[in-house]
Enzyme design. Structure first.
Site, PDB file in Angstrom:
ATOM      1  N   HIS A  65       0.800  -1.227   0.000  1.00  0.00           N
ATOM      2  CA  HIS A  65       0.000   0.000   0.000  1.00  0.00           C
ATOM      3  C   HIS A  65       0.834   1.279   0.000  1.00  0.00           C
ATOM      4  O   HIS A  65       0.275   2.374   0.075  1.00  0.00           O
ATOM      5  CB  HIS A  65      -0.972   0.039   1.185  1.00  0.00           C
ATOM      6  N   GLY A  66       2.170   1.176  -0.070  1.00  0.00           N
ATOM      7  CA  GLY A  66       3.011   2.365  -0.216  1.00  0.00           C
ATOM      8  C   GLY A  66       2.812   3.388   0.883  1.00  0.00           C
ATOM      9  O   GLY A  66       2.700   3.055   2.065  1.00  0.00           O
ATOM     10  N   LYS A  68       0.308   5.081   1.642  1.00  0.00           N
ATOM     11  CA  LYS A  68      -1.022   5.107   2.241  1.00  0.00           C
ATOM     12  C   LYS A  68      -1.114   4.233   3.488  1.00  0.00           C
ATOM     13  O   LYS A  68      -2.064   4.343   4.249  1.00  0.00           O
ATOM     14  CB  LYS A  68      -2.061   4.652   1.216  1.00  0.00           C
ATOM     15  N   ALA A  69      -0.148   3.350   3.682  1.00  0.00           N
ATOM     16  CA  ALA A  69      -0.170   2.466   4.844  1.00  0.00           C
ATOM     17  C   ALA A  69       0.069   3.267   6.119  1.00  0.00           C
ATOM     18  O   ALA A  69       0.828   4.241   6.122  1.00  0.00           O
ATOM     19  CB  ALA A  69       0.900   1.390   4.699  1.00  0.00           C
ATOM     20  N   PRO A  70      -0.579   2.874   7.230  1.00  0.00           N
ATOM     21  CA  PRO A  70      -0.366   3.596   8.492  1.00  0.00           C
ATOM     22  C   PRO A  70       1.067   3.483   8.991  1.00  0.00           C
ATOM     23  O   PRO A  70       1.588   4.397   9.625  1.00  0.00           O
ATOM     24  CB  PRO A  70      -1.355   2.923   9.455  1.00  0.00           C
ATOM     25  N   ASN A  71       1.714   2.355   8.719  1.00  0.00           N
ATOM     26  CA  ASN A  71       3.113   2.150   9.081  1.00  0.00           C
ATOM     27  C   ASN A  71       3.860   1.725   7.818  1.00  0.00           C
ATOM     28  O   ASN A  71       3.531   0.703   7.221  1.00  0.00           O
ATOM     29  CB  ASN A  71       3.246   1.072  10.159  1.00  0.00           C
ATOM     30  N   LYS A  87      11.002   0.203   9.485  1.00  0.00           N
ATOM     31  CA  LYS A  87       9.551   0.347   9.662  1.00  0.00           C
ATOM     32  C   LYS A  87       9.287   1.620  10.455  1.00  0.00           C
ATOM     33  O   LYS A  87       9.713   1.752  11.600  1.00  0.00           O
ATOM     34  CB  LYS A  87       8.964  -0.861  10.393  1.00  0.00           C
ATOM     35  N   ASP A 181      -0.590 -11.111  13.412  1.00  0.00           N
ATOM     36  CA  ASP A 181      -1.002 -11.028  12.004  1.00  0.00           C
ATOM     37  C   ASP A 181      -0.051 -11.780  11.080  1.00  0.00           C
ATOM     38  O   ASP A 181       0.466 -11.227  10.106  1.00  0.00           O
ATOM     39  CB  ASP A 181      -1.113  -9.557  11.589  1.00  0.00           C
TER      40      ASP A 181
END
Length: 487
Positions: A65-66, A68-71, A87, A181
């Site tokens: 998700h590049g 746009k990812a939260p992390n 990260k 996860d």
């Protein structure tokens, strides 16, 4: 199909509570791989990580998700040429820096060659970052769901299942049984295409955050009830991973179990696996997945029994992973380009000829300059310094070129990776390798995927006597150049 469907269909979902006590594992003989060659866990400054990732450049994002990812996870390279994965957490993820550091330190004590190990962290101000070994050969999700050249072979899928089970057994034995996860994006492939488990899943995405970010259809049933992840929850997630390996798709566990109960196995097995495995092997892997996906947590196996079950299923043990994957080995010798060869030989004259012919072609899209309204006499003077530097560079007047390029850079009106590359070579010609290295690294900050920046770093590092680091930089340059030529 590769397995006889009629025999597979005779199998139905069977629970085997006794199986969780099987004892023999393959880990004892693998103690050689406890990461003894890795540096100890350390704390990094934000400036070090900013430099390593070229200012957290979007070109260096490797996570799903590049931006746009939260992390977001970035690839980077430290001054010693060690490649890293960084990260960067959402700013509100870990408000308590002490708690973040304690968690990171605990994970950072783990060292195993079945894992992409945690090397350090950063907690300056509101910044929270983890630093791990970089795995260059993509994720299991990429190779299973979005393959380009060839689907993953059965033997390699079994190897993935074993290696991840061994990683989970190691973590459990070290008191870190909880993994958040677990999915196909957490399985990474190293330089030799061996599968490893990402260390990032050993920490939550935030202090109070969810342990599962994937679709709820893949979440352990007890987590939906209690919101807590347990060691048995990890086994459920391992079962979903086995389904991925069996089907080549991210199939919801409930649907897979329905297919198994209805003996509709042909709908579950990846058609790309035809002819690659026996009925018994297919039955055993489906049985193991079904045990992991039991509704009652206590009926699921533990990591040790997973390893015990997976070892007899292994195929093509003598075939290296990179061959099974169809990926060039890190040890294989990729033919170098003329520039790569010149850098390997430290042939500064040949490098000069190549850079001169290339001119400023690689600055397209990388160099930046002021808007039209900002054109001033100062900018014109700066451009004149660049032109004078180019003339001096062409005539091999390297000391003069350094002066002219330096005045251009100090003018600050334009940023050009080629100017830094040219000045880097000029420094090498004047036996100033540290200055040359600094310029080559600055060129990479401006243009992270530029192979010439890595090549010049290799030459400078060799001049500084850092041969291992020089070899790594040369390899990076060759990989970047090959990737560029494929575009």
């Amino acid at each position: 199909m590769g397995c006889e469907v009629s025999k597979l269909c005779a199998f139905c979902c069977v629970s085997d509570p006794e199986g969780s006590n099987h004892g023999v594992t393959g880990l004892d003989e693998d103690r050689r791989g406890e990461g003894n060659d890795l540096p100890q866990f350390r704390e990094f400054s934000i400036e070090t990580l900013r430099n390593a990732t070229s200012g957290f450049a979007t070109e260096n994002i490797v996570s799903e998700h590049g931006e746009k990812a939260p992390n977001v996870v970035y690839k980077g390279k430290l001054d010693n040429q060690r490649r890293i994965a960084v990260k960067r957490f959402n700013r509100k993820a870990w408000p308590d820096s002490r708690q973040f550091l304690e968690e990171a330190k605990a994970v950072g004590q783990l060292r195993n060659y079945r894992m992409a190990n945690l090397l350090g962290c950063c907690y300056e101000g509101e910044e929270r970052l983890l630093v791990a070994e970089f795995m260059p050969n993509e994720t299991l999700a990429k190779h299973l769901f979005h393959w380009e050249s060839q689907p993953m072979k059965w033997a390699m899928r079994l190897r993935v299942a074993l290696h991840i089970a061994q990683a989970l057994e190691y973590c459990t034995g070290k008191g870190r049984a909880l993994y958040h996860d677990l999915n196909a994006y957490r399985v990474l492939f190293d330089d030799d295409s061996n599968p490893r488990l990402s260390c990032f899943g050993l920490m939550k995405n935030s202090r109070d955050g969810k342990s599962y970010s994937t679709n709820l259809a893949f979440t352990p049933p007890e987590y939906l009830r209690t919101g807590r992840v347990t060691p048995e929850s990890v086994m459920y997630s391992y079962g979903t991973l086995l389904l991925d390996l069996l089907s080549g798709k991210h199939i919801p566990p409930s649907h897979a179990l329905d297919l198994i109960r209805d003996r509709n196995i042909q709908m579950l097995i990846d058609s790309c696996l035809e002819g690659q495995f026996s009925s018994d092997d297919g039955t055993e892997l489906i049985r193991l997945a079904s045990r992991c996906l039991q509704y009652e947590p206590r009926e699921r196996p533990n990591p040790k029994s997973l390893v015990t079950a997976m070892i007899p299923l292994q195929k093509d043990l003598e075939t290296p992973s990179h061959q099974l994957m169809g990926i060039p080995s890190s040890a294989s010798t990729t033919p170098l380009s003329p520039l790569g060869e010149a850098c390997l030989r430290t042939d500064l004259t040949a490098i000069h000829e190549i850079l001169e012919k290339l001119s400023y072609k690689d600055d397209e899209g990388a160099a930046t300059e002021l808007s039209f309204q900002m054109w001033t006499n100062q900018m014109q003077d700066s451009l004149n310094f660049k032109k004078k530097g180019d003339v001096a560079f062409r005539h091999k007047e390297f000391a003069n070129a350094i002066d002219c390029y330096s005045q251009f850079i100090e003018g600050g009106t334009m940023v050009s990776p080629t100017v830094y590359a040219r000045r880097s070579l000029c420094y090498l010609m004047n036996e100033m390798p540290q200055e040359a290295l600094n310029d080559a690294m600055q060129a990479q900050v401006i243009s992270p995927a530029w192979h010439i920046a890595s090549y010049l770093q290799a030459v400078a590092l060799s001049a500084l006597g850092q041969e291992n680091e020089a070899h790594a930089a040369l390899k990076d340059g060759s990989m970047l150049e090959s990737k560029r030529n494929r575009l």
